[in-house]
Design a protein around this motif. Structure first.
Motif, mmCIF file in Angstrom:
data_model
loop_
_atom_site.group_PDB
_atom_site.id
_atom_site.type_symbol
_atom_site.label_atom_id
_atom_site.label_comp_id
_atom_site.label_asym_id
_atom_site.label_seq_id
_atom_site.Cartn_x
_atom_site.Cartn_y
_atom_site.Cartn_z
ATOM 1 N N GLU A 296 0.884 -1.167 0.000
ATOM 2 C CA GLU A 296 0.000 0.000 0.000
ATOM 3 C C GLU A 296 0.917 1.211 0.000
ATOM 4 O OE1 GLU A 296 -0.316 1.678 3.672
ATOM 5 O OE2 GLU A 296 1.602 0.765 3.272
ATOM 6 N N GLY B 254 -10.360 3.782 4.327
ATOM 7 C CA GLY B 254 -9.237 4.465 4.955
ATOM 8 C C GLY B 254 -9.510 4.725 6.416
ATOM 9 N N THR C 29 0.528 4.129 2.114
ATOM 10 C CA THR C 29 0.572 4.938 3.332
ATOM 11 C C THR C 29 1.916 4.834 4.043
ATOM 12 O OG1 THR C 29 -1.821 4.723 3.636
ATOM 13 C CG2 THR C 29 -0.528 5.337 5.569
ATOM 14 N N THR C 30 2.430 3.621 4.202
ATOM 15 C CA THR C 30 3.695 3.441 4.923
ATOM 16 C C THR C 30 4.864 4.129 4.214
ATOM 17 O OG1 THR C 30 2.884 1.362 5.869
ATOM 18 C CG2 THR C 30 5.266 1.745 5.906
ATOM 19 N N GLY D 49 -6.113 9.219 6.112
ATOM 20 C CA GLY D 49 -6.044 9.089 4.653
ATOM 21 C C GLY D 49 -7.008 8.052 4.125
ATOM 22 N N TYR E 265 -4.365 7.140 11.417
ATOM 23 C CA TYR E 265 -3.190 6.370 11.867
ATOM 24 C C TYR E 265 -2.213 7.325 12.553
ATOM 25 C CZ TYR E 265 -1.722 8.099 7.228
ATOM 26 O OH TYR E 265 -1.456 8.894 6.132
ATOM 27 N N GLU F 55 -3.264 11.340 1.589
ATOM 28 C CA GLU F 55 -2.800 11.276 2.975
ATOM 29 C C GLU F 55 -2.760 12.706 3.513
ATOM 30 O OE1 GLU F 55 -2.636 8.316 4.022
ATOM 31 O OE2 GLU F 55 -2.183 7.116 2.244
#
Length: 426
Positions: A78, A287, A80-81, A306, A290, A125
């Motif tokens: 994904e 979503g 996001t990380t 996000g 986080y 994000e």
């Protein structure tokens, strides 16, 4: 075997790629209208980074390998990380930070309808907004992007993980088993209640308690009784997001306490979007919040939220709904220089350059096949016009134009012929 793409992947031929690009550009337009800037990350990251907060099940889906220097790497599963890594490494970025992406990702999981092992995500994000205003904005962007893409009748379900954790703890789930319980609950929609009850029994929750818990999770009210301060804060946050979406953005959502999302880094608000028709496709977007991910990766404590749209699934839903309705053609004008003499080829290239400068897609015939075969090929490519250039056309300054749509032929002076072709687009 060598002629097949690897299991879980697919090829995008020009017409399919064109549709994906059209839909992606509509989504991009919405993202940028909210002030989000595009970000592109490497296809692979250090494996340690990807495993940081993914959750056990997702970790097992990472495509990982060692490079020639022995470094452990993995394909991103994904976006996001990797984006959180960038934010963690650049603390001087002005806050709030708004990033968007439209990129492929990879997961080693069973291929399913609208979701292969290589698939595309379009998402945003938002870093630096702790309150419900941030989550409401993310949901609103999702709503606008899906609406702009053409999808009809979809439902947005919202929740807060802190509320779910409160309900789980109140029904005999031990604190240390919360990650397992959330992972199990994430499969409710896929496998049903019987599966959930069986799996909860394996982590020490009685079947009676599991049934009671599932009843409470089906509630859609915002005035449910909770027992922990954290759960109550989560419910208050969720209520404020729902109110903002309705009163400020005009977006109605459904409260669903069984929505938890599968990734381990979620800390609070979460949501999913499903089409009301084509329900077998699954969720097309989702979503949540986080707030601990950036600090987990070594950056400052920074709230974040996000979402991601599954582009492949979205295209599947649009296809089932009969959208987008487009007429695709690889080429607008096909130019055939007769006899392949240098003079006719040079004129063909000159004409092609003029038309390309006007934004038209132009092919110059480059083989020795017959006129009939060249015309047949032009028709298969969807060309609206065919220009034929021979010695007669060169000497008279004219062009022979075949309108493949109206099936008529014109002999016009070059300037008039080009004007007719260019104006035909309007």
């Amino acid at each position: 075997m060598l002629l097949q793409s690897p299991r879980g992947t697919r090829d995008w031929l020009p017409e399919e790629a064109y549709v994906k690009r059209l839909v992606s550009e509509k989504i991009r337009k919405v993202f940028e209208s909210y002030g989000y800037g595009e970000i592109i990350t490497p296809a692979f990251e250090y494996l340690e980074l990807l495993k940081a907060k993914a959750g056990e099940e997702v970790v097992n889906q990472i495509y990982y390998f060692k490079d020639k220097a022995g470094r452990e790497l993995g394909l991103r599963f994904e976006m996001t990380t990797p984006i959180a890594r960038i934010v963690a490494s650049k603390p001087d970025l002005a806050k709030p930070i708004r990033f968007y992406y439209i990129q492929p990702v990879w997961r080693y999981e069973e291929p399913q309808r609208g979701r292969l092992r290589e698939f595309w995500q379009a998402g945003i994000e938002l870093f630096g907004v702790a309150g419900p205003e941030g989550d409401a904005e993310v949901v609103a962007v999702t709503y606008d992007a899906l609406t702009e893409s053409g999808v009809q009748e979809f439902e947005i379900s919202v929740n807060d993980r802190r509320v779910v954790e409160d309900i789980l703890l109140s029904n005999s789930v031990a604190q240390e088993r919360l990650p397992d319980a959330l992972r199990i609950l994430d499969k409710l929609d896929k496998f049903g209640e019987s599966y959930i009850i069986d799996e909860f029994e394996k982590i020490g929750v009685s079947r009676e308690k599991s049934s009671q818990m599932l009843i409470k999770l089906k509630e859609s009210r915002l005035d449910i009784e909770l027992s922990t301060p954290e759960g109550k804060r989560g419910l208050d946050h969720l209520s404020r997001v729902v109110d903002l979406l309705k009163s400020v953005y005009g977006v109605n959502v459904k409260v669903d306490y069984s929505i938890v999302r599968g990734l381990g880094y979620y800390t609070g608000f979460v949501f999913e979007v499903k089409p009301k028709t084509s329900s077998d496709v699954g969720s097309i977007a989702g979503g949540g919040r986080y707030d601990d991910l950036v600090s987990t990766l070594g950056g400052p404590k920074l709230p974040a939220t996000g979402m991601a749209i599954g582009v492949d699934r979205l295209l599947e839903v649009l296809k089932l709904q009969g959208k987008p309705t487009i007429t695709y053609n690889e080429v607008d004008v096909y130019i055939i220089p007769l006899a392949k003499k240098q003079e006719t080829v040079a004129k063909a290239v000159e004409i092609a350059k003029k038309l390309r400068r006007e934004g038209l897609k132009v092919i110059v015939e480059g083989t020795d096949r017959s006129l009939a075969k060249a015309l047949e090929y032009a028709s298969k490519k969807g060309s609206r016009f065919v220009i034929i250039i021979g010695e007669k056309e060169l000497s008279s300054g004219t062009l022979t134009i075949r309108d493949m749509k109206e099936w008529v032929e014109h002999k016009l002076q070059e300037e008039k012929a080009l004007e007719m072709i260019i104006n035909s687009r309007t």
